[in-house]
Scaffold this motif. Sequence first.
Motif, PDB file in Angstrom:
ATOM      1  N   ARG A 107      -4.757  19.818   0.712  1.00 16.42           N
ATOM      2  CA  ARG A 107      -4.307  18.782  -0.223  1.00 16.42           C
ATOM      3  C   ARG A 107      -3.727  19.414  -1.500  1.00 16.42           C
ATOM      4  NH1 ARG A 107      -5.617  13.658   0.239  1.00 16.42           N
ATOM      5  NH2 ARG A 107      -7.391  14.206   1.591  1.00 16.42           N
ATOM      6  N   LYS A 108      -4.419  20.411  -2.038  1.00 11.12           N
ATOM      7  CA  LYS A 108      -3.936  21.090  -3.245  1.00 11.12           C
ATOM      8  C   LYS A 108      -2.609  21.793  -2.980  1.00 11.12           C
ATOM      9  CE  LYS A 108      -8.525  21.881  -5.264  1.00 11.12           C
ATOM     10  NZ  LYS A 108      -9.564  22.903  -5.562  1.00 11.12           N
TER      11      LYS A 108
ATOM     12  N   CYS B  35       2.124   9.406  -2.187  1.00 11.47           N
ATOM     13  CA  CYS B  35       1.738   8.922  -0.863  1.00 11.47           C
ATOM     14  C   CYS B  35       0.260   9.165  -0.600  1.00 11.47           C
ATOM     15  CB  CYS B  35       2.556   9.631   0.218  1.00 11.47           C
ATOM     16  SG  CYS B  35       4.339   9.486  -0.016  1.00 11.47           S
ATOM     17  N   LYS B  36      -0.238   8.461   0.388  1.00  8.45           N
ATOM     18  CA  LYS B  36      -1.582   8.713   0.888  1.00  8.45           C
ATOM     19  C   LYS B  36      -1.474   9.762   1.999  1.00  8.45           C
ATOM     20  CE  LYS B  36      -5.507   6.429   3.119  1.00  8.45           C
ATOM     21  NZ  LYS B  36      -6.004   5.164   3.715  1.00  8.45           N
TER      22      LYS B  36
ATOM     23  N   PRO C 294       0.843  -1.198   0.000  1.00  8.29           N
ATOM     24  CA  PRO C 294       0.000   0.000   0.000  1.00  8.29           C
ATOM     25  C   PRO C 294       0.872   1.240   0.000  1.00  8.29           C
ATOM     26  CG  PRO C 294       0.093  -0.975   2.197  1.00  8.29           C
ATOM     27  CD  PRO C 294       0.789  -1.927   1.273  1.00  8.29           C
ATOM     28  N   PRO C 295       0.367   2.343  -0.546  1.00  8.55           N
ATOM     29  CA  PRO C 295       1.174   3.572  -0.530  1.00  8.55           C
ATOM     30  C   PRO C 295       1.437   4.025   0.900  1.00  8.55           C
ATOM     31  CG  PRO C 295      -1.115   4.034  -1.154  1.00  8.55           C
ATOM     32  CD  PRO C 295      -0.974   2.548  -1.110  1.00  8.55           C
ATOM     33  N   LEU C 296       2.587   4.673   1.104  1.00  7.87           N
ATOM     34  CA  LEU C 296       2.919   5.192   2.430  1.00  7.87           C
ATOM     35  C   LEU C 296       1.888   6.242   2.840  1.00  7.87           C
ATOM     36  CD1 LEU C 296       6.782   5.640   2.023  1.00  7.87           C
ATOM     37  CD2 LEU C 296       5.578   3.752   3.150  1.00  7.87           C
ATOM     38  N   THR C 297       1.520   6.236   4.116  1.00 10.27           N
ATOM     39  CA  THR C 297       0.561   7.215   4.624  1.00 10.27           C
ATOM     40  C   THR C 297       1.285   8.248   5.471  1.00 10.27           C
ATOM     41  OG1 THR C 297      -1.240   5.592   4.670  1.00 10.27           O
ATOM     42  CG2 THR C 297      -1.507   7.564   6.021  1.00 10.27           C
ATOM     43  N   TYR C 298       1.194   9.493   5.060  1.00  8.28           N
ATOM     44  CA  TYR C 298       1.768  10.587   5.841  1.00  8.28           C
ATOM     45  C   TYR C 298       0.635  11.333   6.541  1.00  8.28           C
ATOM     46  CZ  TYR C 298       6.404  10.002   3.891  1.00  8.28           C
ATOM     47  OH  TYR C 298       7.639   9.496   3.567  1.00  8.28           O
TER      48      TYR C 298
END
Length: 426
Positions: A41-42, A90-91, A15-19
């Motif tokens: 997010r933007k 990343c997530k 799974p993508p890394l979650t920051y």
Amino acid sequence: MDQVHDLSEALPLQPPLTYHIEVVQNPCSTARQGVIKEHVRKFLMYEATVYGDTTFTEFTDGFLTEHVKSVCVCDTELVSKDRQSNLKNCKLAIHVFQLHDDGPATEELEEDIAAANHWLLPSDDFHGIWESLIFDTDVKAQLINYAMTTLLFSDRGVNSNIISWNRVILLHGPPGTGKTSLCKALAQKLSIRLSDRYSYGQLIEINSHSLFSKWFSESGKLVMKMFQKIQELIDDKDALVCVLIDEVESLTAARKSAMQGQEPSDAIRVVNALLTQIDHIKRFPNVIILTTSNVTGAIDLAFVDRADIKQYIGPPSVNAIFSIYHSCITELMRAGIISPVQQILGIRDLEVLRFVNNDATNLSLELLEIARKSHGLSGRTLRKIPFLAHARHIQTSSIALPGFLSALSWTVDKQFEDRENLKNDD
């Protein structure tokens, strides 16, 4: 002919890394959190790359300038060992919150008995403590993971008679190593991480000594009254409740002494009441009990057995001391007390460069040498030394880094000299 299998098809995709992104909303802002998250997010997609933990306080987006105090990409070392992080791959878990600035309220059980301090979380009192705590092990990640597993097991209805957990954490070790600060910071961190689930957090710091009433026969009743108040907070399902019992040995050591005839039987009732209440509130999914002890051997075994995690917090290593000093110097540069700003390499950078002494590394290596001779000092003392260095040796509004490092070194020597003098006075 043997078949050749493509193992990549059998292995699950990583799974993508979650920051985790912590967004402090301005106290006067009434913007909806969902809208703030989209703007953040933007903004981060535009920034794209960060180096370690990064805090943004200035924005080109007028909406963020109006509604947001800071955006922090935090705990990056718990996610990846790489200094550089590309957020586009990343997530992002974005947590938006406002800090309560009311300070602690005092819970009184009887006249003149202040039994606990009580904070609404996230609190301005604890903002930044988590980041300032530096340990040699990944204890911070372990504690967060424990809390998340506790929540998952509760959510999925895991039968606690088959798999047991008590929601109790015990941090033990010598004084001044950051145990109490870590408990408070953990409560703050959980209230932020779980803000989508709980509207707010509560931290109740119980004064262990106050629960021994001047009227011995009342002590057991005081424990019951204290936990009745805690139960009222737990009954609010929108609140995450963290109960901190500092220096728990002052409560639990009493039963051992009482059994040996050294304390009145009321001391046994205090401990029994505490254990009974812990067994009662562990049934509720929105509570975690945090405890600390400076004298682990004095803690009642029945209490120790209830702790899911028994984590030793010891004095900092040389590398941890270096990181503490590094953070202090960075803060003094930000404040303009150390000027001009100069780069101090981190311990990982020095390792990569094999600790070679040159113009780019000489000041960092000097700081490392100061860290080596500081070994044996507590974290609490280490955080005071930069202040004492300025007060004793500088006393000017700004100083260059080489001069400050000299003052720091002299102050460390003075700390050990003062220690020896105190020993000789005994």
